[in-house]
Design an enzyme around this catalytic site. Structure first.
Site, PDB file in Angstrom:
ATOM      1  N   SER A  17      41.992  37.767 -30.688  1.00 38.70           N
ATOM      2  CA  SER A  17      41.777  37.044 -31.441  1.00 38.70           C
ATOM      3  C   SER A  17      42.542  37.681 -32.992  1.00 38.70           C
ATOM      4  O   SER A  17      42.481  38.734 -33.033  1.00 38.70           O
ATOM      5  CB  SER A  17      40.543  37.034 -31.793  1.00 38.70           C
ATOM      6  OG  SER A  17      39.578  35.867 -31.710  1.00 38.70           O
ATOM      7  N   HIS A  48      44.482  32.123 -31.768  1.00 38.53           N
ATOM      8  CA  HIS A  48      44.384  31.844 -30.078  1.00 38.53           C
ATOM      9  C   HIS A  48      45.383  30.547 -29.353  1.00 38.53           C
ATOM     10  O   HIS A  48      44.877  29.485 -29.948  1.00 38.53           O
ATOM     11  CB  HIS A  48      43.267  31.729 -29.194  1.00 38.53           C
ATOM     12  CG  HIS A  48      42.581  32.754 -29.283  1.00 38.53           C
ATOM     13  ND1 HIS A  48      42.382  33.764 -28.273  1.00 38.53           N
ATOM     14  CD2 HIS A  48      41.160  33.584 -29.909  1.00 38.53           C
ATOM     15  CE1 HIS A  48      41.689  34.617 -28.464  1.00 38.53           C
ATOM     16  NE2 HIS A  48      40.752  34.623 -29.899  1.00 38.53           N
ATOM     17  N   HIS A  70      37.125  30.750 -23.784  1.00 37.63           N
ATOM     18  CA  HIS A  70      35.226  31.226 -24.098  1.00 37.63           C
ATOM     19  C   HIS A  70      34.406  30.527 -23.206  1.00 37.63           C
ATOM     20  O   HIS A  70      34.822  29.182 -24.188  1.00 37.63           O
ATOM     21  CB  HIS A  70      35.202  31.808 -25.384  1.00 37.63           C
ATOM     22  CG  HIS A  70      36.479  32.548 -25.764  1.00 37.63           C
ATOM     23  ND1 HIS A  70      37.710  31.948 -26.854  1.00 37.63           N
ATOM     24  CD2 HIS A  70      36.867  33.666 -27.017  1.00 37.63           C
ATOM     25  CE1 HIS A  70      38.187  32.839 -27.379  1.00 37.63           C
ATOM     26  NE2 HIS A  70      37.221  34.359 -27.421  1.00 37.63           N
ATOM     27  N   TYR A  72      31.959  29.732 -25.006  1.00 38.57           N
ATOM     28  CA  TYR A  72      31.416  29.295 -26.254  1.00 38.57           C
ATOM     29  C   TYR A  72      32.135  28.163 -26.635  1.00 38.57           C
ATOM     30  O   TYR A  72      31.327  27.318 -27.334  1.00 38.57           O
ATOM     31  CB  TYR A  72      31.153  29.921 -27.219  1.00 38.57           C
ATOM     32  CG  TYR A  72      32.043  30.761 -27.499  1.00 38.57           C
ATOM     33  CD1 TYR A  72      32.661  30.134 -29.102  1.00 38.57           C
ATOM     34  CD2 TYR A  72      32.499  32.356 -27.981  1.00 38.57           C
ATOM     35  CE1 TYR A  72      33.941  30.769 -29.238  1.00 38.57           C
ATOM     36  CE2 TYR A  72      33.217  32.810 -28.554  1.00 38.57           C
ATOM     37  CZ  TYR A  72      33.986  31.948 -29.166  1.00 38.57           C
ATOM     38  OH  TYR A  72      35.519  32.435 -29.590  1.00 38.57           O
ATOM     39  N   GLU A  73      33.121  28.360 -25.921  1.00 37.07           N
ATOM     40  CA  GLU A  73      33.290  26.753 -26.150  1.00 37.07           C
ATOM     41  C   GLU A  73      33.566  25.763 -25.253  1.00 37.07           C
ATOM     42  O   GLU A  73      33.635  24.509 -26.081  1.00 37.07           O
ATOM     43  CB  GLU A  73      35.008  26.512 -26.589  1.00 37.07           C
ATOM     44  CG  GLU A  73      35.999  27.765 -26.907  1.00 37.07           C
ATOM     45  CD  GLU A  73      37.088  27.775 -27.225  1.00 37.07           C
ATOM     46  OE1 GLU A  73      38.235  27.236 -27.397  1.00 37.07           O
ATOM     47  OE2 GLU A  73      38.031  29.092 -26.218  1.00 37.07           O
ATOM     48  N   ALA A 100      39.244  41.522 -30.127  1.00 39.69           N
ATOM     49  CA  ALA A 100      38.951  42.214 -31.055  1.00 39.69           C
ATOM     50  C   ALA A 100      36.772  42.474 -30.834  1.00 39.69           C
ATOM     51  O   ALA A 100      36.105  41.383 -30.655  1.00 39.69           O
ATOM     52  CB  ALA A 100      38.640  40.966 -32.429  1.00 39.69           C
ATOM     53  N   MET A 198      32.305  38.765 -26.678  1.00 42.13           N
ATOM     54  CA  MET A 198      32.111  37.038 -27.010  1.00 42.13           C
ATOM     55  C   MET A 198      33.182  37.050 -25.676  1.00 42.13           C
ATOM     56  O   MET A 198      32.977  35.644 -25.474  1.00 42.13           O
ATOM     57  CB  MET A 198      31.803  36.175 -27.963  1.00 42.13           C
ATOM     58  CG  MET A 198      31.827  36.690 -29.182  1.00 42.13           C
ATOM     59  SD  MET A 198      31.327  35.282 -30.638  1.00 42.13           S
ATOM     60  CE  MET A 198      30.359  36.099 -32.102  1.00 42.13           C
ATOM     61  N   SER A 199      33.779  37.629 -25.560  1.00 37.99           N
ATOM     62  CA  SER A 199      34.502  37.527 -24.074  1.00 37.99           C
ATOM     63  C   SER A 199      34.319  39.156 -23.193  1.00 37.99           C
ATOM     64  O   SER A 199      33.922  39.602 -22.691  1.00 37.99           O
ATOM     65  CB  SER A 199      35.972  37.542 -24.955  1.00 37.99           C
ATOM     66  OG  SER A 199      36.835  38.344 -25.159  1.00 37.99           O
ATOM     67  N   ASN A 222      35.330  44.712 -37.534  1.00 38.77           N
ATOM     68  CA  ASN A 222      33.612  44.690 -38.746  1.00 38.77           C
ATOM     69  C   ASN A 222      32.759  45.951 -37.417  1.00 38.77           C
ATOM     70  O   ASN A 222      32.634  46.149 -36.256  1.00 38.77           O
ATOM     71  CB  ASN A 222      33.187  43.814 -38.195  1.00 38.77           C
ATOM     72  CG  ASN A 222      32.976  42.978 -37.550  1.00 38.77           C
ATOM     73  OD1 ASN A 222      33.363  42.475 -36.615  1.00 38.77           O
ATOM     74  ND2 ASN A 222      31.058  42.859 -36.850  1.00 38.77           N
ATOM     75  N   HIS A 234      34.213  35.254 -38.870  1.00 46.85           N
ATOM     76  CA  HIS A 234      35.896  35.077 -37.851  1.00 46.85           C
ATOM     77  C   HIS A 234      37.121  35.549 -39.330  1.00 46.85           C
ATOM     78  O   HIS A 234      38.249  35.598 -38.182  1.00 46.85           O
ATOM     79  CB  HIS A 234      36.245  33.699 -38.045  1.00 46.85           C
ATOM     80  CG  HIS A 234      37.584  33.276 -36.481  1.00 46.85           C
ATOM     81  ND1 HIS A 234      37.571  34.785 -35.409  1.00 46.85           N
ATOM     82  CD2 HIS A 234      38.769  33.059 -36.445  1.00 46.85           C
ATOM     83  CE1 HIS A 234      38.081  34.088 -34.448  1.00 46.85           C
ATOM     84  NE2 HIS A 234      38.724  32.926 -35.313  1.00 46.85           N
TER      85      HIS A 234
END
Length: 264
Positions: A17, A48, A70, A72-73, A100, A198-199, A222, A234
Site C-alpha cells: 500500500s 494498489h 488480499h 479480505y477482498e 505497509a 494484513m498480507s 502507524n 487507510h
C-alpha cells in the site's frame, strides 16, 4: 506473448500500500494488467495498481507485482498462488515482499523501515491447504528459513552504505480488513510480534513452497492500536507509506544490485 525476447529475471517483488510509485524506476517496462492474466482476480484497494511489470533495475531484470491481492477482498488463494507462480515460472530465484505495517514497538515510528526476519501467521488459513503439486514444491515445507539469512545480510549492508536506518522484526499477519483492537495488540506483543499487517505471510509461504529465496521489507505507517492517540486509517497508511516509500526507493535498487551479485 507478453514477455520481451531474452528477458531472464532474477528477482521478483511485490509493492504494498502506497509503495507502487517505486515501479516508476523500472527501466524498459512492459506492463500487463492482472485482469489480462488467466486465473487472476483484480484487487480493488486504494494504493494498489494491479499491474505486472517486467523490466530492469540497476541492470538487473526484475518482475514487479505492482499491487497485491488480499484475502479480505474475497480473493481466493488460487489468485495469490498464481501471482507467486508467475514469478517462479519466469525464472526468478528470489522474491522481495514489501508492505505497509503497524508498529508494536515505541522505538519504531511511522515512516521508518523494518526488515522482516520472521513471521506469525494469524490468518485463518494456509495457502497450501488442498491437493499438492509435487512439480512445484513438497507437501510439507520447512519455514525455519522463511526469510533468507544471506538476503538479510545483503539488505543490512545496502542500508548501511546508504546511511538509511533499518530496524528488523517479526511480522504478524491478520485477516483484516478491520484494524486490530488494543487488546489484540497487547496479546501480539506477548507473542513476540514487532509488526502487524494484513498480507505478506500467504505470499511468503507460497514463495518458499516453490523454492524462492525470500526477503521482506516493511514501512511503518502507524503505531498499533492503543499505542498512540492518533486514529488509525487507510489514509494514514498511504501518507506514511509515501514517506517511507522514498527511503525504500533508494534502498531497494541498492539491495537488488547487492543481492544479484551474491546470487551469481
Amino acid at each position: 506473448r507478453y514477455v520481451p525476447p531474452g528477458f531472464a529475471p532474477k528477482i521478483g517483488m511485490i509493492l504494498g500500500s502506497g509503495l507502487s510509485a517505486f515501479a516508476e524506476q523500472i527501466e524498459n517496462p512492459v506492463s500487463i494488467p492482472y485482469q489480462a492474466i488467466p486465473g487472476l482476480q483484480t484487487g480493488a484497494v486504494s494504493g494498489h495498481a494491479s499491474l505486472l511489470v517486467l523490466g530492469q533495475i540497476n541492470g538487473v531484470s526484475v518482475v514487479c507485482l505492482r499491487g497485491r491481492l488480499h484475502k479480505y477482498e474475497g480473493v481466493e488463494y488460487e489468485s495469490i498462488r498464481a501471482l507467486i507462480h508467475i514469478v517462479r515460472h519466469l525464472g526468478c530465484s528470489m522474491y522481495l515482499t514489501t508492505a505497509a505495517v503497524g508498529s508494536l514497538r515505541e522505538d519504531v515510528l511511522p515512516g521508518e523501515l523494518v526488515m522482516i526476519n520472521d513471521h506469525i501467521n494469524f490468518q485463518p488459513g494456509n495457502p497450501l491447504v488442498g491437493p499438492n503439486d509435487e512439480s512445484i514444491g513438497p507437501r510439507f515445507v520447512s519455514m525455519d528459513d522463511a526469510y533468507d539469512l544471506g538476503l538479510q545480510d545483503a539488505m543490512r549492508a545496502s542500508a548501511k552504505r546508504l546511511g538509511i536506518p533499518l530496524h528488523s522484526g517479526v511480522y504478524l499477519s491478520t485477516l483484516g480488513p478491520s484494524f486490530e483492537t488494543p487488546a489484540e495488540i497487547r496479546a501480539f506483543k506477548k507473542w513476540g510480534a514487532d509488526l502487524v499487517g494484513m498480507s505478506v505471510v500467504p505470499e511468503v509461504i507460497l514463495a518458499r513452497h516453490c523454492g524462492l529465496r525470500v526477503a521482506g521489507l516493511a514501512v511503518v505507517t502507524n503505531l498499533a492500536a492503543g499505542m498512540s492517540s492518533e486514529k488509525i486509517s487507510h489514509e494514514g497508511t498511504l501518507h506514511y507509506g509515501e514517506i517511507g516509500g522514498r527511503k525504500m526507493a533508494k534502498l531497494i535498487p541498492e539491495f537488488i544490485k547487492e543481492a544479484s551479485n551474491a546470487m551469481v
